[in-house]
Each structure stands twice: as structure tokens, then as C-alpha cells.
Design a protein around this motif. Structure first.
Motif, short mmCIF file in Angstrom:
data_model
loop_
_atom_site.label_atom_id
_atom_site.label_comp_id
_atom_site.label_asym_id
_atom_site.label_seq_id
_atom_site.Cartn_x
_atom_site.Cartn_y
_atom_site.Cartn_z
N LEU A 496 0.83 -1.20 0.00
CA LEU A 496 0.00 0.00 0.00
C LEU A 496 0.87 1.26 0.00
O LEU A 496 0.62 2.21 -0.76
CB LEU A 496 -0.92 0.00 1.22
CG LEU A 496 -1.80 1.25 1.41
CD1 LEU A 496 -2.75 1.42 0.22
CD2 LEU A 496 -2.59 1.15 2.70
N ILE A 497 1.93 1.27 0.81
CA ILE A 497 2.81 2.42 0.88
C ILE A 497 3.52 2.63 -0.45
O ILE A 497 3.61 3.76 -0.95
CB ILE A 497 3.85 2.25 2.02
CG1 ILE A 497 3.15 2.26 3.38
CG2 ILE A 497 4.91 3.33 1.96
CD1 ILE A 497 2.51 3.57 3.74
N ASP A 498 4.01 1.54 -1.03
CA ASP A 498 4.73 1.66 -2.31
C ASP A 498 3.80 2.19 -3.41
O ASP A 498 4.19 3.04 -4.21
CB ASP A 498 5.30 0.31 -2.72
CG ASP A 498 6.43 -0.13 -1.80
OD1 ASP A 498 6.98 0.72 -1.07
OD2 ASP A 498 6.75 -1.35 -1.80
N GLY A 499 2.56 1.68 -3.43
CA GLY A 499 1.62 2.13 -4.45
C GLY A 499 1.26 3.60 -4.30
O GLY A 499 1.18 4.34 -5.29
N ALA A 500 1.02 4.04 -3.06
CA ALA A 500 0.68 5.45 -2.82
C ALA A 500 1.85 6.37 -3.15
O ALA A 500 1.66 7.45 -3.72
CB ALA A 500 0.25 5.63 -1.37
N SER A 501 3.07 5.95 -2.82
CA SER A 501 4.24 6.76 -3.14
C SER A 501 4.42 6.88 -4.64
O SER A 501 4.75 7.95 -5.16
CB SER A 501 5.49 6.13 -2.51
OG SER A 501 5.39 6.08 -1.11
N GLU A 502 4.17 5.78 -5.34
CA GLU A 502 4.30 5.79 -6.79
C GLU A 502 3.30 6.77 -7.41
O GLU A 502 3.65 7.53 -8.32
CB GLU A 502 4.08 4.38 -7.33
CG GLU A 502 4.27 4.24 -8.82
CD GLU A 502 5.71 4.37 -9.24
OE1 GLU A 502 5.93 4.63 -10.44
OE2 GLU A 502 6.61 4.21 -8.39
N SER A 503 2.08 6.78 -6.92
CA SER A 503 1.06 7.68 -7.45
C SER A 503 1.41 9.14 -7.17
O SER A 503 1.19 10.03 -8.00
CB SER A 503 -0.30 7.35 -6.85
OG SER A 503 -0.69 6.03 -7.18
#
Length: 619
Positions: A496-503
Motif C-alpha cells: 500500500l505504501i509503495d503504491g501510494a508513493s508511486e502515485s
């Protein structure tokens, strides 16, 4: 009548003995200590937003990420390089922050809370840094009350002034690391050992034992404070107050491991991994240096820089005075710093921050000497009024250099970091997808997504790691073991953290980043002493740039190289860049003044140099 910074005092008594009533005197004292604590808090909060939203401290994310991940429902940290108490306290603070935001409509769900962290973690890191600052300021108060109970108000006040402006204590109070919190917990436990020698009641034994255990649950070396609990008990036995094997002594001894388990419960619930991380931490920390170098660093270089020359002399003199006098307060006061420094020497813990739990004791010992020196002068060479003035002047003189350095540090931290400025320049002047080699302590450039490596080889066994642990300190097998032990909830949190950071990073320039990791200091020592072979290190591809820099630059088609003064990737790499590269931009700023550079400046505001390579290896 002369003036002490905390209120007036007559020339016929001690610094706090006045002709006013006891209540008015106590009022001045309370206001004085409150003033000291607030000044200390200001020095520790000022500049606490340094670097944010980028993260430049190499250790802060360990505590913050674990504290947040507890919200997934898995309270096992799966990491025991540090104990867990600070992580759990920060988890509770984040819980309060989430509930407050939820009530105000800022966060609709825990997932949205985590997304806010991934997009901009500034508030989350500020909360952790403010916690360190608060505990650092409260340590000033604990230093006063401990010194007052041992030697009187004069020693307590002087020591509180010394610690309040201590440069090293102020510096590390800006970080989310265990060093300042463990100093607070050690001194809290020590305060109750002081109470034991004056009032050996069951409640004081209980408090000393449980607080000693909680201190160990902040950072493992705090176990040394158990020696102070034992010393206080022996002093109480010597005064015939208690029996050697009394029930209260056994109670205190039992509460020490209980306090540790309360703060780090998975040390028992996940015993196997706890032992593995302890062994790995021991390998990381140990320094195979000759004892003469350990003595020089631990007894002279680090404390001299941490205290300043004048205060260092007072600390050494105070230690010798206590050892020679050997009164009950003297024995108790030196019990912790002597045992703790002996532990550092035995284990090779030479990092300056390892001195943190001993700093309040250093300040108390310096205050003891200054107070005794004033007492020797009083009535012989100086009148009492002049002796008081001498004490005030000496206190302020010895506190000036640390205070100056603390203010210079805060001024530096309040400015944009050199890595932030370098990052802005790169994003404006270097085209996206360029291949950039970046040294450690360099700018936080956004990396292009790469193929995720297969996780099939992460199911490493404990026995495999134990077999290799003494061969090399940071074997990749240890990282694989850590990955394999993470549960489903933790992996979902990371995803979840990686996906939000990517966005959140959409639309910003991205680069192919190649990290130039320096050879760990322990490895270098073991290479020099023959305990490690160069071939063992060469097997790790992440260190190829160190031994074969030309081949590394060619194989990875490096366009730009970003060097940082905070790291050292080897002279071979630097010579190649000097011959084949053009310096495009340099960012440099430092906290200096007419008193010179700041000690222990480490990873703050390193000089950043950005080179463009002229030769290419691409076909």
C-alpha cells in the motif's frame, strides 16, 4: 546579595539559601528549572523539520515504518536490531493522530491515513522528532532532581545547565532514534536508585527495577543501569538499612527482565528471530580495533567533542574526585558511567552517539567538581559572595561553547539541506531516464520502476544464516531472511505504501538510479586485519563500483555521477570521474563560525558535486 540566574541569594549561605521564606525560594527554583527545560526544549525543537519531506537520516525510517505497520494488526516488529518500546509509543501517538484526524474529517479510513503518510510523511516524522525533543528536555529536569538528591541544589542546577545546552544531546534530540529516549529512561531508573540509598523502601526498589527494564527495552546497552541498582542496594546494605538477600532486592532483580519484556514482548514470543537479530547487531557494532584506539576514542576524542574542553576537564576531575572520596553518593554516581564506558570498550562501540546515556552523568560529575572547587575557595581565597559569582561565571563559561554549537546547528538545520537543493537542480537540468550513479548521503532522486526480483529465494533458514553470519557482516542472506519472516499484514502494508508513493510521484522526472554504497566500516577493518577476504566482498554486486569502478560505469551506461562528502566510495572511482567527467554543479554549505566546524556533523548538509561523464560505453 548576589544574583544567581534562578533567583537572588545572600552571601551568607549556599547559592539557593536566601533570607526569603522557603516557599519563595522554592518558587524561584521551580521557575528556574522550568526556564531551563523550556530553553532546552526550544533548542531541541528548533530545526526539527530539517530535510522533510525527504528523509536524510539513515535510521529514522526503521522506527517510523514499524510503528505505522503495527496498525495492520500484526504487533510483531519482525525486527530486533533495536528493542520495540519506542516503536510502540510512536504507534500510540500515530493512533491518537489518526483518531483526531478521523473526527475532524481529515482521514476517512486507516488506508487513507497510510496514503497521507506515503504522499508526505512530514507530520509523522515531526511527531517522532518532537517526542525525542520532549524526552531530551525532560532529561534536563531529571538531571536536576538526581543531582539535588545526591549533592544538593547547587550541583543539580549546574548539571542541568550543562546538559540543557549540551551540543551532542541537542543534536540527537532532533532524530527519531533510541539514543536520547534511552538516556531519559536510564536517568529515570537512576533517580530511583538515588532514592534507594536515602529511603530503601519497597516502592523505590520496584520503580528502579521496572524502569531499568524499560530502559533496556529502548536500547539494549541500557542493561548497564542494572549495575547502579545493584550498587544502590549494596550501599543500603552497608548502612544496615536492608539485608543483602532481602525480598525487595529480589523484587527489583525480577522486575528488570519483566520491564524489558513489557516493552519488547516479542523477544519471547518470537525468540528465534530475536536471537538472530541480536547476533547480527553484535556483529555490526563490534570494532576489531586495538584497545589503545578504543581508549583514545571512548575516553578522550568523543567526550571531548561532546562536552567541550573546559567541561571535559571538569568531568575528568569530578570522576577522579568521586573515585578518591568514595562516599555513598560518589560511588552511586560513578557506578553507571564507569560500567557503561567499560562496556563500550569491551564491545568496540565507538560511535559518538553511544555516549548518550552517559552524558547526564558526565554533566553531574563536572558539576560535582565545580561545586567542590567553589567550596574549597570559599572562606580561604574568596569571600562567599565572590565564590558564588565565580561559580556562576564558570558555569556560564563552560556552557558557552556547547550552547554556541547548539545554536549554530539549529540555524543550519533550519536552512534547506544541500541534498534538497541538489535534487531541485537535477530535476531542472538533467533529462529524465538518465543513468545516474549517486553516492550515499546524496539527493533523493526518483527512480524509474524496475522489474521486481523474484521472491522465491527468500525462504532462507535460520541455520543458513547462522552458518554465514561470522563470514561477513551484511550478507544478503540476512536480508532475505528478514523478507521471508514478514507476515501477510506487513507485506500488504508495504504494498500500500509503495503504491501510494508511486502515485504521488507521477509527473516528476525519473531516473535510472545506481547507488554507490560505501564499503561498511566494519568490513574495511576486517579486510585490513585479514578477517575478511577481498573476494568475499567482491561477490556482492552492489559493491562492484568500489573494486572495479570503470567496469561498473561502463556496464551500467552511467551518464551522471553525484558525489557526496558524507560518503566515501573509494579513490579509484573519484580518479576516473576527475579524468572523464565535467563538474556541472556544486552545492555546499556548512555550519561554521568563528569557533570552527561543528563536531559530529555527519550526514547534515554534505557537499554535493554533480558530474557529467564525457566517455560512453554504449554500442
Amino acid at each position: 546579595m548576589v544574583w544567581w540566574p534562578f533567583g537572588p541569594c545572600s552571601d551568607t549561605g549556599s547559592l539557593t539559601d536566601t533570607t526569603m521564606g522557603q516557599k519563595e525560594t522554592q518558587k524561584y527554583l521551580n521557575l528556574g528549572i522550568l526556564f531551563l527545560v523550556l530553553v532546552g526544549l526550544g533548542l531541541r525543537v528548533w530545526g526539527s523539520s530539517w530535510g522533510l519531506p525527504d528523509l536524510y537520516h539513515p535510521d529514522e525510517d526503521k522506527i517510523v515504518n514499524h510503528a505505522l505497520a503495527f496498525g495492520s494488526g500484526d504487533l510483531n516488529p519482525h525486527y530486533f536490531g533495536w528493542p520495540s518500546l519506542q516503536m510502540y509509543v510512536l504507534f500510540l501517538m500515530y493512533g491518537v493522530y489518526f483518531v483526531s484526524g478521523w473526527l475532524l474529517g481529515q482521514f476517512a479510513s486507516p488506508q487513507e491515513f497510510l496514503v497521507a503518510f506515503a504522499v508526505d510523511p512530514s507530520t509523522f516524522y515531526l511527531l517522532g522528532r518532537w517526542l525525542s525533543a520532549l524526552l531530551g528536555a525532560l532529561t534536563i529536569w531529571l538531571t536536576y532532581v538526581a543531582g539535588r538528591r545526591l549533592y544538593g541544589r547547587d550541583v543539580g542546577l549546574i548539571a542541568a545547565v550543562f546538559l540543557g545546552v549540551n551540543y551532542l544531546h541537542v543534536k540527537d534530540s532532533h532524530y527519531i532514534t533510541p539514543d536520547v529516549p534511552v538516556a531519559f529512561m536510564v536517568l529515570a531508573a537512576f533517580y530511583f536508585t538515588v532514592r534507594i540509598i536515602q529511603d530503601p523502601s519497597r516502592k523505590n526498589y520496584l520503580a528502579a527495577g521496572i524502569l531499568a527494564g524499560l530502559a533496556i527495552s529502548v536500547k539494549y546497552p541500557a542493561f548497564v543501569v542494572a549495575f547502579s541498582v545493584f550498587a544502590a542496594h549494596l550501599i543500603a546494605v552497608r548502612t544496615n538499612s536492608v539485608k543483602l538477600l532481602s525480598a525487595r532486592a529480589w523484587l527489583a532483580a525480577a522486575l528488570i527482565p519483566l520491564g524489558f519484556w513489557i516493552g519488547t514482548p516479542y523477544s519471547l514470543l518470537d525468540w528465534n528471530n530475536f536471537l538472530i537479530d541480536l547476533q547480527h547487531q553484535q556483529i555490526q557494532v563490534s570494532r576489531p580495533l586495538p584497545m589503545i584506539e578504543r581508549l583514545e576514542t571512548t575516553l578522550f576524542l568523543n567526550p571531548l567533542q561532546a562536552l567541550g574542553p573546559g567541561l571535559y576537564v571538569c568531568f575528568v576531575a569530578g570522576t577522579l574526585l568521586c573515585v578518591l572520596r568514595r562516599t555513598s553518593p560518589d560511588i552511586l554516581l560513578v557506578s553507571f558511567p564507569i560500567a557503561y564506558v567499560a562496556f563500550l570498550l569491551a564491545t568496540g562501540g565507538l560511535q559518538y552517539r553511544y555516549l548518550m546515556p552517559a552524558l547526564p552523568f558526565f554533566c553531574l560529575l563536572a558539576a560535582v567538581f565545580l561545586s567542590r572547587a567553589t567550596g574549597a575557595l570559599k572562606g580561604r581565597f574568596l569571600s562567599r559572595a565572590w565564590a558564588h559569582t565565580f561559580t556562576v561565571a564558570a558555569t556560564l563559561t563552560f556552557a558557552f561553547l556547547p550552547a554556541y554549537r547548539a545554536v549554530a546547528l539549529d540555524l543550519s538545520l533550519a536552512r534547506p539541506d544541500t541534498r534538497t537543493l541538489a535534487k531541485e537542480w537535477v530535476e531542472q537540468n538533467v533529462p529524465g531516464e538518465a543513468h545516474i550513479a549517486v553516492e550515499s548521503y546524496g539527493p533523493s532522486l526518483i527512480s524509474s520502476p524496475r522489474a521486481v526480483p523474484s521472491r522465491e529465494d527468500t525462504s532462507i533458514s535460520v541455520e543458513d544464516w547462522l552458518q554465514h553470519r561470522n563470514k561477513i557482516t551484511e550478507k544478503s542472506i540476512y536480508g532475505k531472511l528478514k523478507d521471508s519472516r514478514l507476515g501477510r499484514d506487513w507485506k500488504a502494508y508495504n504494498s500500500l505504501i509503495d503504491g501510494a508513493s508511486e502515485s504521488a510521484q507521477q509527473g516528476r522526472p525519473r531516473y535510472r538510479i545506481f547507488r554507490l554504497r560505501p564499503i561498511p566500516y566494519v568490513w574495511q577493518l576486517r579486510l585490513e586485519t585479514g578477517q575478511l577476504r577481498e573476494d568475499d566482498v567482491k561477490t556482492h554486486p552492489e559493491f562492484k563500483h568500489f573494486f572495479e569502478p570503470a567496469q561498473f560505469l561502463c556496464e551500467n551506461d552511467i551518464d551522471y555521477v553525484v558525489l557526496s562528502s558524507g560518503a566515501d566510495t573509494g579513490r579509484k572511482m573519484e580518479s576516473i570521474i576527475e579524468r572523464q567527467g565535467d563538474l556541472l554543479h556544486r552545492v555546499e554549505t556548512s555550519a561554521t563560525g568563528w569557533l570552527g566546524d561543528l563536531p559530529f556533523y555527519s550526514f547534515h548538509n554534505p557537499a554535493i558535486e554533480i558530474f557529467k561523464l564525457r566517455s560512453r560505453c554504449r554500442s
